[in-house]
Design a protein around this motif. Structure first.
Motif, PDB file in Angstrom:
ATOM      1  N   SER A  66      60.123  51.247  36.744  1.00 53.69           N
ATOM      2  CA  SER A  66      61.226  51.708  37.594  1.00 53.69           C
ATOM      3  C   SER A  66      61.646  50.673  38.630  1.00 53.69           C
ATOM      4  O   SER A  66      62.698  50.812  39.245  1.00 53.69           O
ATOM      5  N   VAL A  67      60.851  49.636  38.814  1.00 46.81           N
ATOM      6  CA  VAL A  67      61.164  48.582  39.780  1.00 46.81           C
ATOM      7  C   VAL A  67      61.469  47.303  39.010  1.00 46.81           C
ATOM      8  O   VAL A  67      60.810  47.000  38.014  1.00 46.81           O
ATOM      9  N   ASP A  68      62.476  46.567  39.471  1.00 42.15           N
ATOM     10  CA  ASP A  68      62.842  45.310  38.830  1.00 42.15           C
ATOM     11  C   ASP A  68      61.826  44.236  39.210  1.00 42.15           C
ATOM     12  O   ASP A  68      62.086  43.389  40.066  1.00 42.15           O
ATOM     13  N   ALA A  69      60.650  44.332  38.614  1.00 39.49           N
ATOM     14  CA  ALA A  69      59.562  43.383  38.860  1.00 39.49           C
ATOM     15  C   ALA A  69      58.574  43.514  37.712  1.00 39.49           C
ATOM     16  O   ALA A  69      58.536  44.549  37.035  1.00 39.49           O
ATOM     17  N   PRO A  70      57.772  42.488  37.480  1.00 42.84           N
ATOM     18  CA  PRO A  70      56.786  42.570  36.403  1.00 42.84           C
ATOM     19  C   PRO A  70      55.731  43.641  36.689  1.00 42.84           C
ATOM     20  O   PRO A  70      55.419  43.921  37.847  1.00 42.84           O
ATOM     21  N   GLN A  71      55.186  44.210  35.632  1.00 44.07           N
ATOM     22  CA  GLN A  71      54.061  45.114  35.788  1.00 44.07           C
ATOM     23  C   GLN A  71      52.837  44.303  36.200  1.00 44.07           C
ATOM     24  O   GLN A  71      52.672  43.155  35.790  1.00 44.07           O
ATOM     25  N   LEU A  72      51.984  44.920  37.008  1.00 43.83           N
ATOM     26  CA  LEU A  72      50.770  44.280  37.486  1.00 43.83           C
ATOM     27  C   LEU A  72      49.575  45.159  37.172  1.00 43.83           C
ATOM     28  O   LEU A  72      49.666  46.390  37.230  1.00 43.83           O
ATOM     29  N   LEU A  73      48.468  44.530  36.873  1.00 40.91           N
ATOM     30  CA  LEU A  73      47.189  45.215  36.735  1.00 40.91           C
ATOM     31  C   LEU A  73      46.276  44.710  37.839  1.00 40.91           C
ATOM     32  O   LEU A  73      46.175  43.497  38.057  1.00 40.91           O
ATOM     33  N   VAL A  74      45.625  45.633  38.534  1.00 43.59           N
ATOM     34  CA  VAL A  74      44.687  45.283  39.593  1.00 43.59           C
ATOM     35  C   VAL A  74      43.383  46.001  39.291  1.00 43.59           C
ATOM     36  O   VAL A  74      43.371  47.212  39.067  1.00 43.59           O
ATOM     37  N   GLY A  75      42.307  45.256  39.269  1.00 40.03           N
ATOM     38  CA  GLY A  75      40.988  45.832  39.055  1.00 40.03           C
ATOM     39  C   GLY A  75      40.090  45.543  40.237  1.00 40.03           C
ATOM     40  O   GLY A  75      40.117  44.434  40.775  1.00 40.03           O
ATOM     41  N   VAL A  76      39.287  46.547  40.633  1.00 40.44           N
ATOM     42  CA  VAL A  76      38.369  46.382  41.756  1.00 40.44           C
ATOM     43  C   VAL A  76      37.031  47.018  41.390  1.00 40.44           C
ATOM     44  O   VAL A  76      36.988  48.172  40.969  1.00 40.44           O
ATOM     45  N   ASN A  77      35.961  46.250  41.554  1.00 44.12           N
ATOM     46  CA  ASN A  77      34.613  46.766  41.351  1.00 44.12           C
ATOM     47  C   ASN A  77      33.793  46.504  42.618  1.00 44.12           C
ATOM     48  O   ASN A  77      33.331  45.385  42.840  1.00 44.12           O
ATOM     49  N   PRO A  78      33.573  47.529  43.445  1.00 39.70           N
ATOM     50  CA  PRO A  78      32.813  47.344  44.684  1.00 39.70           C
ATOM     51  C   PRO A  78      31.304  47.479  44.508  1.00 39.70           C
ATOM     52  O   PRO A  78      30.569  47.419  45.489  1.00 39.70           O
ATOM     53  N   HIS A  79      30.833  47.641  43.294  1.00 41.35           N
ATOM     54  CA  HIS A  79      29.425  47.935  43.035  1.00 41.35           C
ATOM     55  C   HIS A  79      28.597  46.689  42.756  1.00 41.35           C
ATOM     56  O   HIS A  79      29.135  45.618  42.487  1.00 41.35           O
ATOM     57  N   THR A  80      27.278  46.860  42.767  1.00 40.21           N
ATOM     58  CA  THR A  80      26.359  45.753  42.474  1.00 40.21           C
ATOM     59  C   THR A  80      26.080  45.628  40.981  1.00 40.21           C
ATOM     60  O   THR A  80      25.332  44.747  40.578  1.00 40.21           O
ATOM     61  N   ASP A  81      26.666  46.498  40.169  1.00 37.91           N
ATOM     62  CA  ASP A  81      26.528  46.458  38.710  1.00 37.91           C
ATOM     63  C   ASP A  81      27.878  46.158  38.073  1.00 37.91           C
ATOM     64  O   ASP A  81      28.926  46.413  38.665  1.00 37.91           O
ATOM     65  N   TYR A  82      27.823  45.642  36.844  1.00 34.08           N
ATOM     66  CA  TYR A  82      29.051  45.448  36.083  1.00 34.08           C
ATOM     67  C   TYR A  82      29.722  46.792  35.824  1.00 34.08           C
ATOM     68  O   TYR A  82      29.051  47.804  35.682  1.00 34.08           O
ATOM     69  N   ALA A  83      31.037  46.797  35.773  1.00 36.24           N
ATOM     70  CA  ALA A  83      31.797  48.007  35.454  1.00 36.24           C
ATOM     71  C   ALA A  83      32.682  47.724  34.254  1.00 36.24           C
ATOM     72  O   ALA A  83      33.400  46.722  34.232  1.00 36.24           O
ATOM     73  N   SER A  84      32.602  48.587  33.260  1.00 38.26           N
ATOM     74  CA  SER A  84      33.493  48.519  32.103  1.00 38.26           C
ATOM     75  C   SER A  84      34.428  49.709  32.207  1.00 38.26           C
ATOM     76  O   SER A  84      33.995  50.856  32.088  1.00 38.26           O
ATOM     77  N   ILE A  85      35.689  49.430  32.458  1.00 42.15           N
ATOM     78  CA  ILE A  85      36.660  50.487  32.732  1.00 42.15           C
ATOM     79  C   ILE A  85      37.557  50.674  31.511  1.00 42.15           C
ATOM     80  O   ILE A  85      38.299  49.763  31.136  1.00 42.15           O
ATOM     81  N   PRO A  86      37.499  51.843  30.894  1.00 46.90           N
ATOM     82  CA  PRO A  86      38.372  52.095  29.749  1.00 46.90           C
ATOM     83  C   PRO A  86      39.823  52.279  30.202  1.00 46.90           C
ATOM     84  O   PRO A  86      40.083  52.836  31.263  1.00 46.90           O
ATOM     85  N   HIS A  87      40.721  51.767  29.410  1.00 41.68           N
ATOM     86  CA  HIS A  87      42.147  51.949  29.684  1.00 41.68           C
ATOM     87  C   HIS A  87      42.813  52.268  28.347  1.00 41.68           C
ATOM     88  O   HIS A  87      42.529  51.661  27.332  1.00 41.68           O
ATOM     89  N   GLU A  88      43.665  53.241  28.360  1.00 35.98           N
ATOM     90  CA  GLU A  88      44.343  53.598  27.117  1.00 35.98           C
ATOM     91  C   GLU A  88      45.795  53.142  27.153  1.00 35.98           C
ATOM     92  O   GLU A  88      46.435  53.128  28.193  1.00 35.98           O
ATOM     93  N   SER A  89      46.253  52.736  26.044  1.00 34.68           N
ATOM     94  CA  SER A  89      47.657  52.395  25.789  1.00 34.68           C
ATOM     95  C   SER A  89      48.231  51.295  26.677  1.00 34.68           C
ATOM     96  O   SER A  89      49.414  51.293  26.959  1.00 34.68           O
TER      97      SER A  89
END
Length: 134
Positions: A66-89
């Motif tokens: 809806s905005v005339d700008a590129p789509q952005l993806l931002v990921g944040v992991n505040p933990h002391t372990d690795y995080a695998s975050i599922p994303h669909e589509s």
């Protein structure tokens, strides 16, 4: 003196200064327009993805285009372990990583990229990342 800013610290911490200055320049640019918010975005503007059992998050900005700008993806992991975050589509092959928790390169990071595939993004402990649609 207690409340005074020591502007000479920007020389001692030049890497940190440069990193945050890059984020600010990006946010103020056309490419970063999706991060600027006046409160008028629709509910479909952002899509959130979470790792089960973690507060780590992966967010698609401008999901509805809806905005005339590129789509952005931002990921944040505040933990002391690795995080695998599922994303669909999300076609992650259409995105380029431009920042992590230590580096910001508008033309794209070239080394030590966070693993991201058709199903999940894998974020190291205490990290963040920014991807822009190419």
């Amino acid at each position: 003196d207690l409340n005074a800013l020591d502007y000479n610290r920007r020389f001692y911490y030049s890497g940190t200064h440069s990193y945050f200055a890059s984020w600010i320049r990006f946010r103020l640019s056309h490419e970063g327009k999706a991060l600027r918010h006046d409160g008028g975005f629709r509910e479909e503007y952002m899509r959130f993805f979470f790792a089960e059992g973690f507060s780590a998050v992966f967010v698609l900005y401008n999901a509805d285009s809806s905005v005339d700008a590129p789509q952005l993806l931002v990921g944040v992991n505040p933990h002391t372990d690795y995080a695998s975050i599922p994303h669909e589509s999300i076609d992650t092959s259409a995105f380029m990583q431009v920042a992590d928790h230590e580096r910001f390169e508008r033309t794209g990071l070239r080394t030590a990229l966070f693993p991201i595939d058709e199903e999940k993004v894998h974020l190291p402990p205490h990290s963040c990342g920014l991807w822009i649609r190419k």
